[in-house]
Design an enzyme around this catalytic site. Structure first.
Site, mmCIF file in Angstrom:
data_model
loop_
_atom_site.group_PDB
_atom_site.id
_atom_site.type_symbol
_atom_site.label_atom_id
_atom_site.label_comp_id
_atom_site.label_asym_id
_atom_site.label_seq_id
_atom_site.Cartn_x
_atom_site.Cartn_y
_atom_site.Cartn_z
ATOM 1 N N SER A 17 0.830 -1.224 0.000
ATOM 2 C CA SER A 17 0.000 0.000 0.000
ATOM 3 C C SER A 17 0.852 1.256 0.000
ATOM 4 C CB SER A 17 -0.917 -0.004 1.234
ATOM 5 O OG SER A 17 -0.175 -0.295 2.420
ATOM 6 N N LYS B 153 10.096 -6.964 5.475
ATOM 7 C CA LYS B 153 10.205 -6.769 4.019
ATOM 8 C C LYS B 153 10.974 -5.483 3.714
ATOM 9 C CE LYS B 153 7.050 -3.335 3.899
ATOM 10 N NZ LYS B 153 7.064 -2.031 3.238
ATOM 11 N N ASN C 144 12.878 2.479 1.027
ATOM 12 C CA ASN C 144 13.902 1.487 1.335
ATOM 13 C C ASN C 144 14.676 1.092 0.080
ATOM 14 O OD1 ASN C 144 13.325 0.698 4.312
ATOM 15 N ND2 ASN C 144 11.313 0.746 3.348
ATOM 16 N N VAL D 292 12.043 8.777 6.515
ATOM 17 C CA VAL D 292 12.455 7.655 7.346
ATOM 18 C C VAL D 292 12.585 6.381 6.511
ATOM 19 C CG1 VAL D 292 11.822 6.179 9.296
ATOM 20 C CG2 VAL D 292 11.414 8.642 9.421
#
Length: 312
Positions: free
Chosen positions: A135, A188, A253, A276
């Site tokens: 999402s 993940k 990420n 972040v």
């Protein structure tokens, strides 16, 4: 329709706010930073974290936790490192008839606790539900078809979240495996960061597919050791979230990993991403958890060495 307070004015909090407002809910977004709220109101969007998604003026903005009073649902869209402090401050305004929903994906550094455990400790009077799955905020805020999981120890609370928040572009499935769902969402991020590193190094699709598959295996291995159901990791909260985070440029990420793979140190990479990077923090907690439980997690171990010990 429900009265919903969203704690956190980052990308996912704002994305949810816009989508849920469009489907008739009364939404208030809280942030401890008044300037951030002023900028949102002035610009009509969250320029830094969700540019291009228009925030209707009917969505309330508040820097006071008093805005929680009278809510049916309180959604946490807070980075993992701040969940406990915000929960502690918010707890006096949360009553037993409210449902608390966590949308963050991470582990608490130091305690290595799931965020639902942190919330249960700080807000024991309310039922806690975890909302997780593939999402990206950029798509949720634009009402692009998305499916996620509502996991809770309370079947009634999970059912309420499913019934209340589901709509034609946001489908929610119930799940009673809160440990598996949360670990899938937290770990993940580590694998996605590693997938970005493979991209930055110039590796191909074969390498990324291998990394994702073996990463899912070690995630499930740790999850089962902590009481999760293995099959959870074959669903939206496991492989679904892994796919979207490892393959999309929406993923902070993955973007940070690309920069690290290109030779930048982790701190510089995270500064350039400008938000972040939960995988960085999760890698430390997962590494420590794996060692404590005696679980073989070679990808997580390698990520930890790159991120914290200066390994190439």
């Amino acid at each position: 329709m429900a009265n919903i307070t969203i704690l956190g004015s980052g990308g996912f909090g704002i994305g949810l706010a816009v989508m849920l407002h469009k489907h008739g809910h009364h939404i208030t977004v809280w942030s401890k930073f008044q300037k951030e709220l002023d900028d949102i109101r002035k610009n009509g969007e969250q320029v830094q974290k969700l540019p291009g998604v228009v925030i209707p003026p009917e969505i309330g903005l508040s820097a006071s936790l008093e805005c929680i009073r009278g809510s049916d649902l309180v959604l946490f869209g807070i980075p993992s490192s701040f969940v406990r402090s915000v929960a502690r401050e918010a707890s006096p305004y949360i009553t037993s008839d409210m449902v608390v929903v966590n949308t963050g994906k991470g582990l608490e550094e130091g305690s290595m606790e799931l965020l639902s455990e942190v919330l249960t400790e700080e807000i024991p009077q309310a039922a806690i539900v975890v909302l997780t799955g593939p999402s990206h905020a950029e798509e949720v805020g634009r009402c692009i078809s998305t499916a996620v999981v509502a996991a809770s120890k309370s079947a009634a609370a999970a059912a309420y979240v499913q019934e209340t928040l589901s709509n034609q572009c946001f489908r929610i499935y119930e799940n009673d495996d809160i440990v598996g769902c949360e670990l899938g969402g937290a770990l993940k991020n580590i694998i996605a960061l590693c997938a970005g590193i493979t991209d930055g190094l110039g590796f191909g699709d074969n390498a990324k597919a291998m990394l994702m598959t073996r990463g899912l295996t070690e995630t499930a291995r740790l999850g089962v050791a902590l009481g999760a159901k293995k099959e959870t990791f074959a669903g939206l909260a496991g492989v679904g979230d892994l796919i979207v985070t490892c393959t999309s440029m929406h993923s902070r990420n993955r973007r940070a990993g690309i920069l690290i793979g290109q030779g930048k140190d982790p701190q510089t990479a995270m500064k350039e991403v400008g938000a972040v990077v939960e995988g960085y923090y999760a890698a430390k907690s997962a590494y420590e958890l794996g060692k404590a439980k005696g679980i073989d997690m070679p990808i997580t171990d390698a990520a930890y060495k790159v991120l914290y010990e200066g390994a190439d």
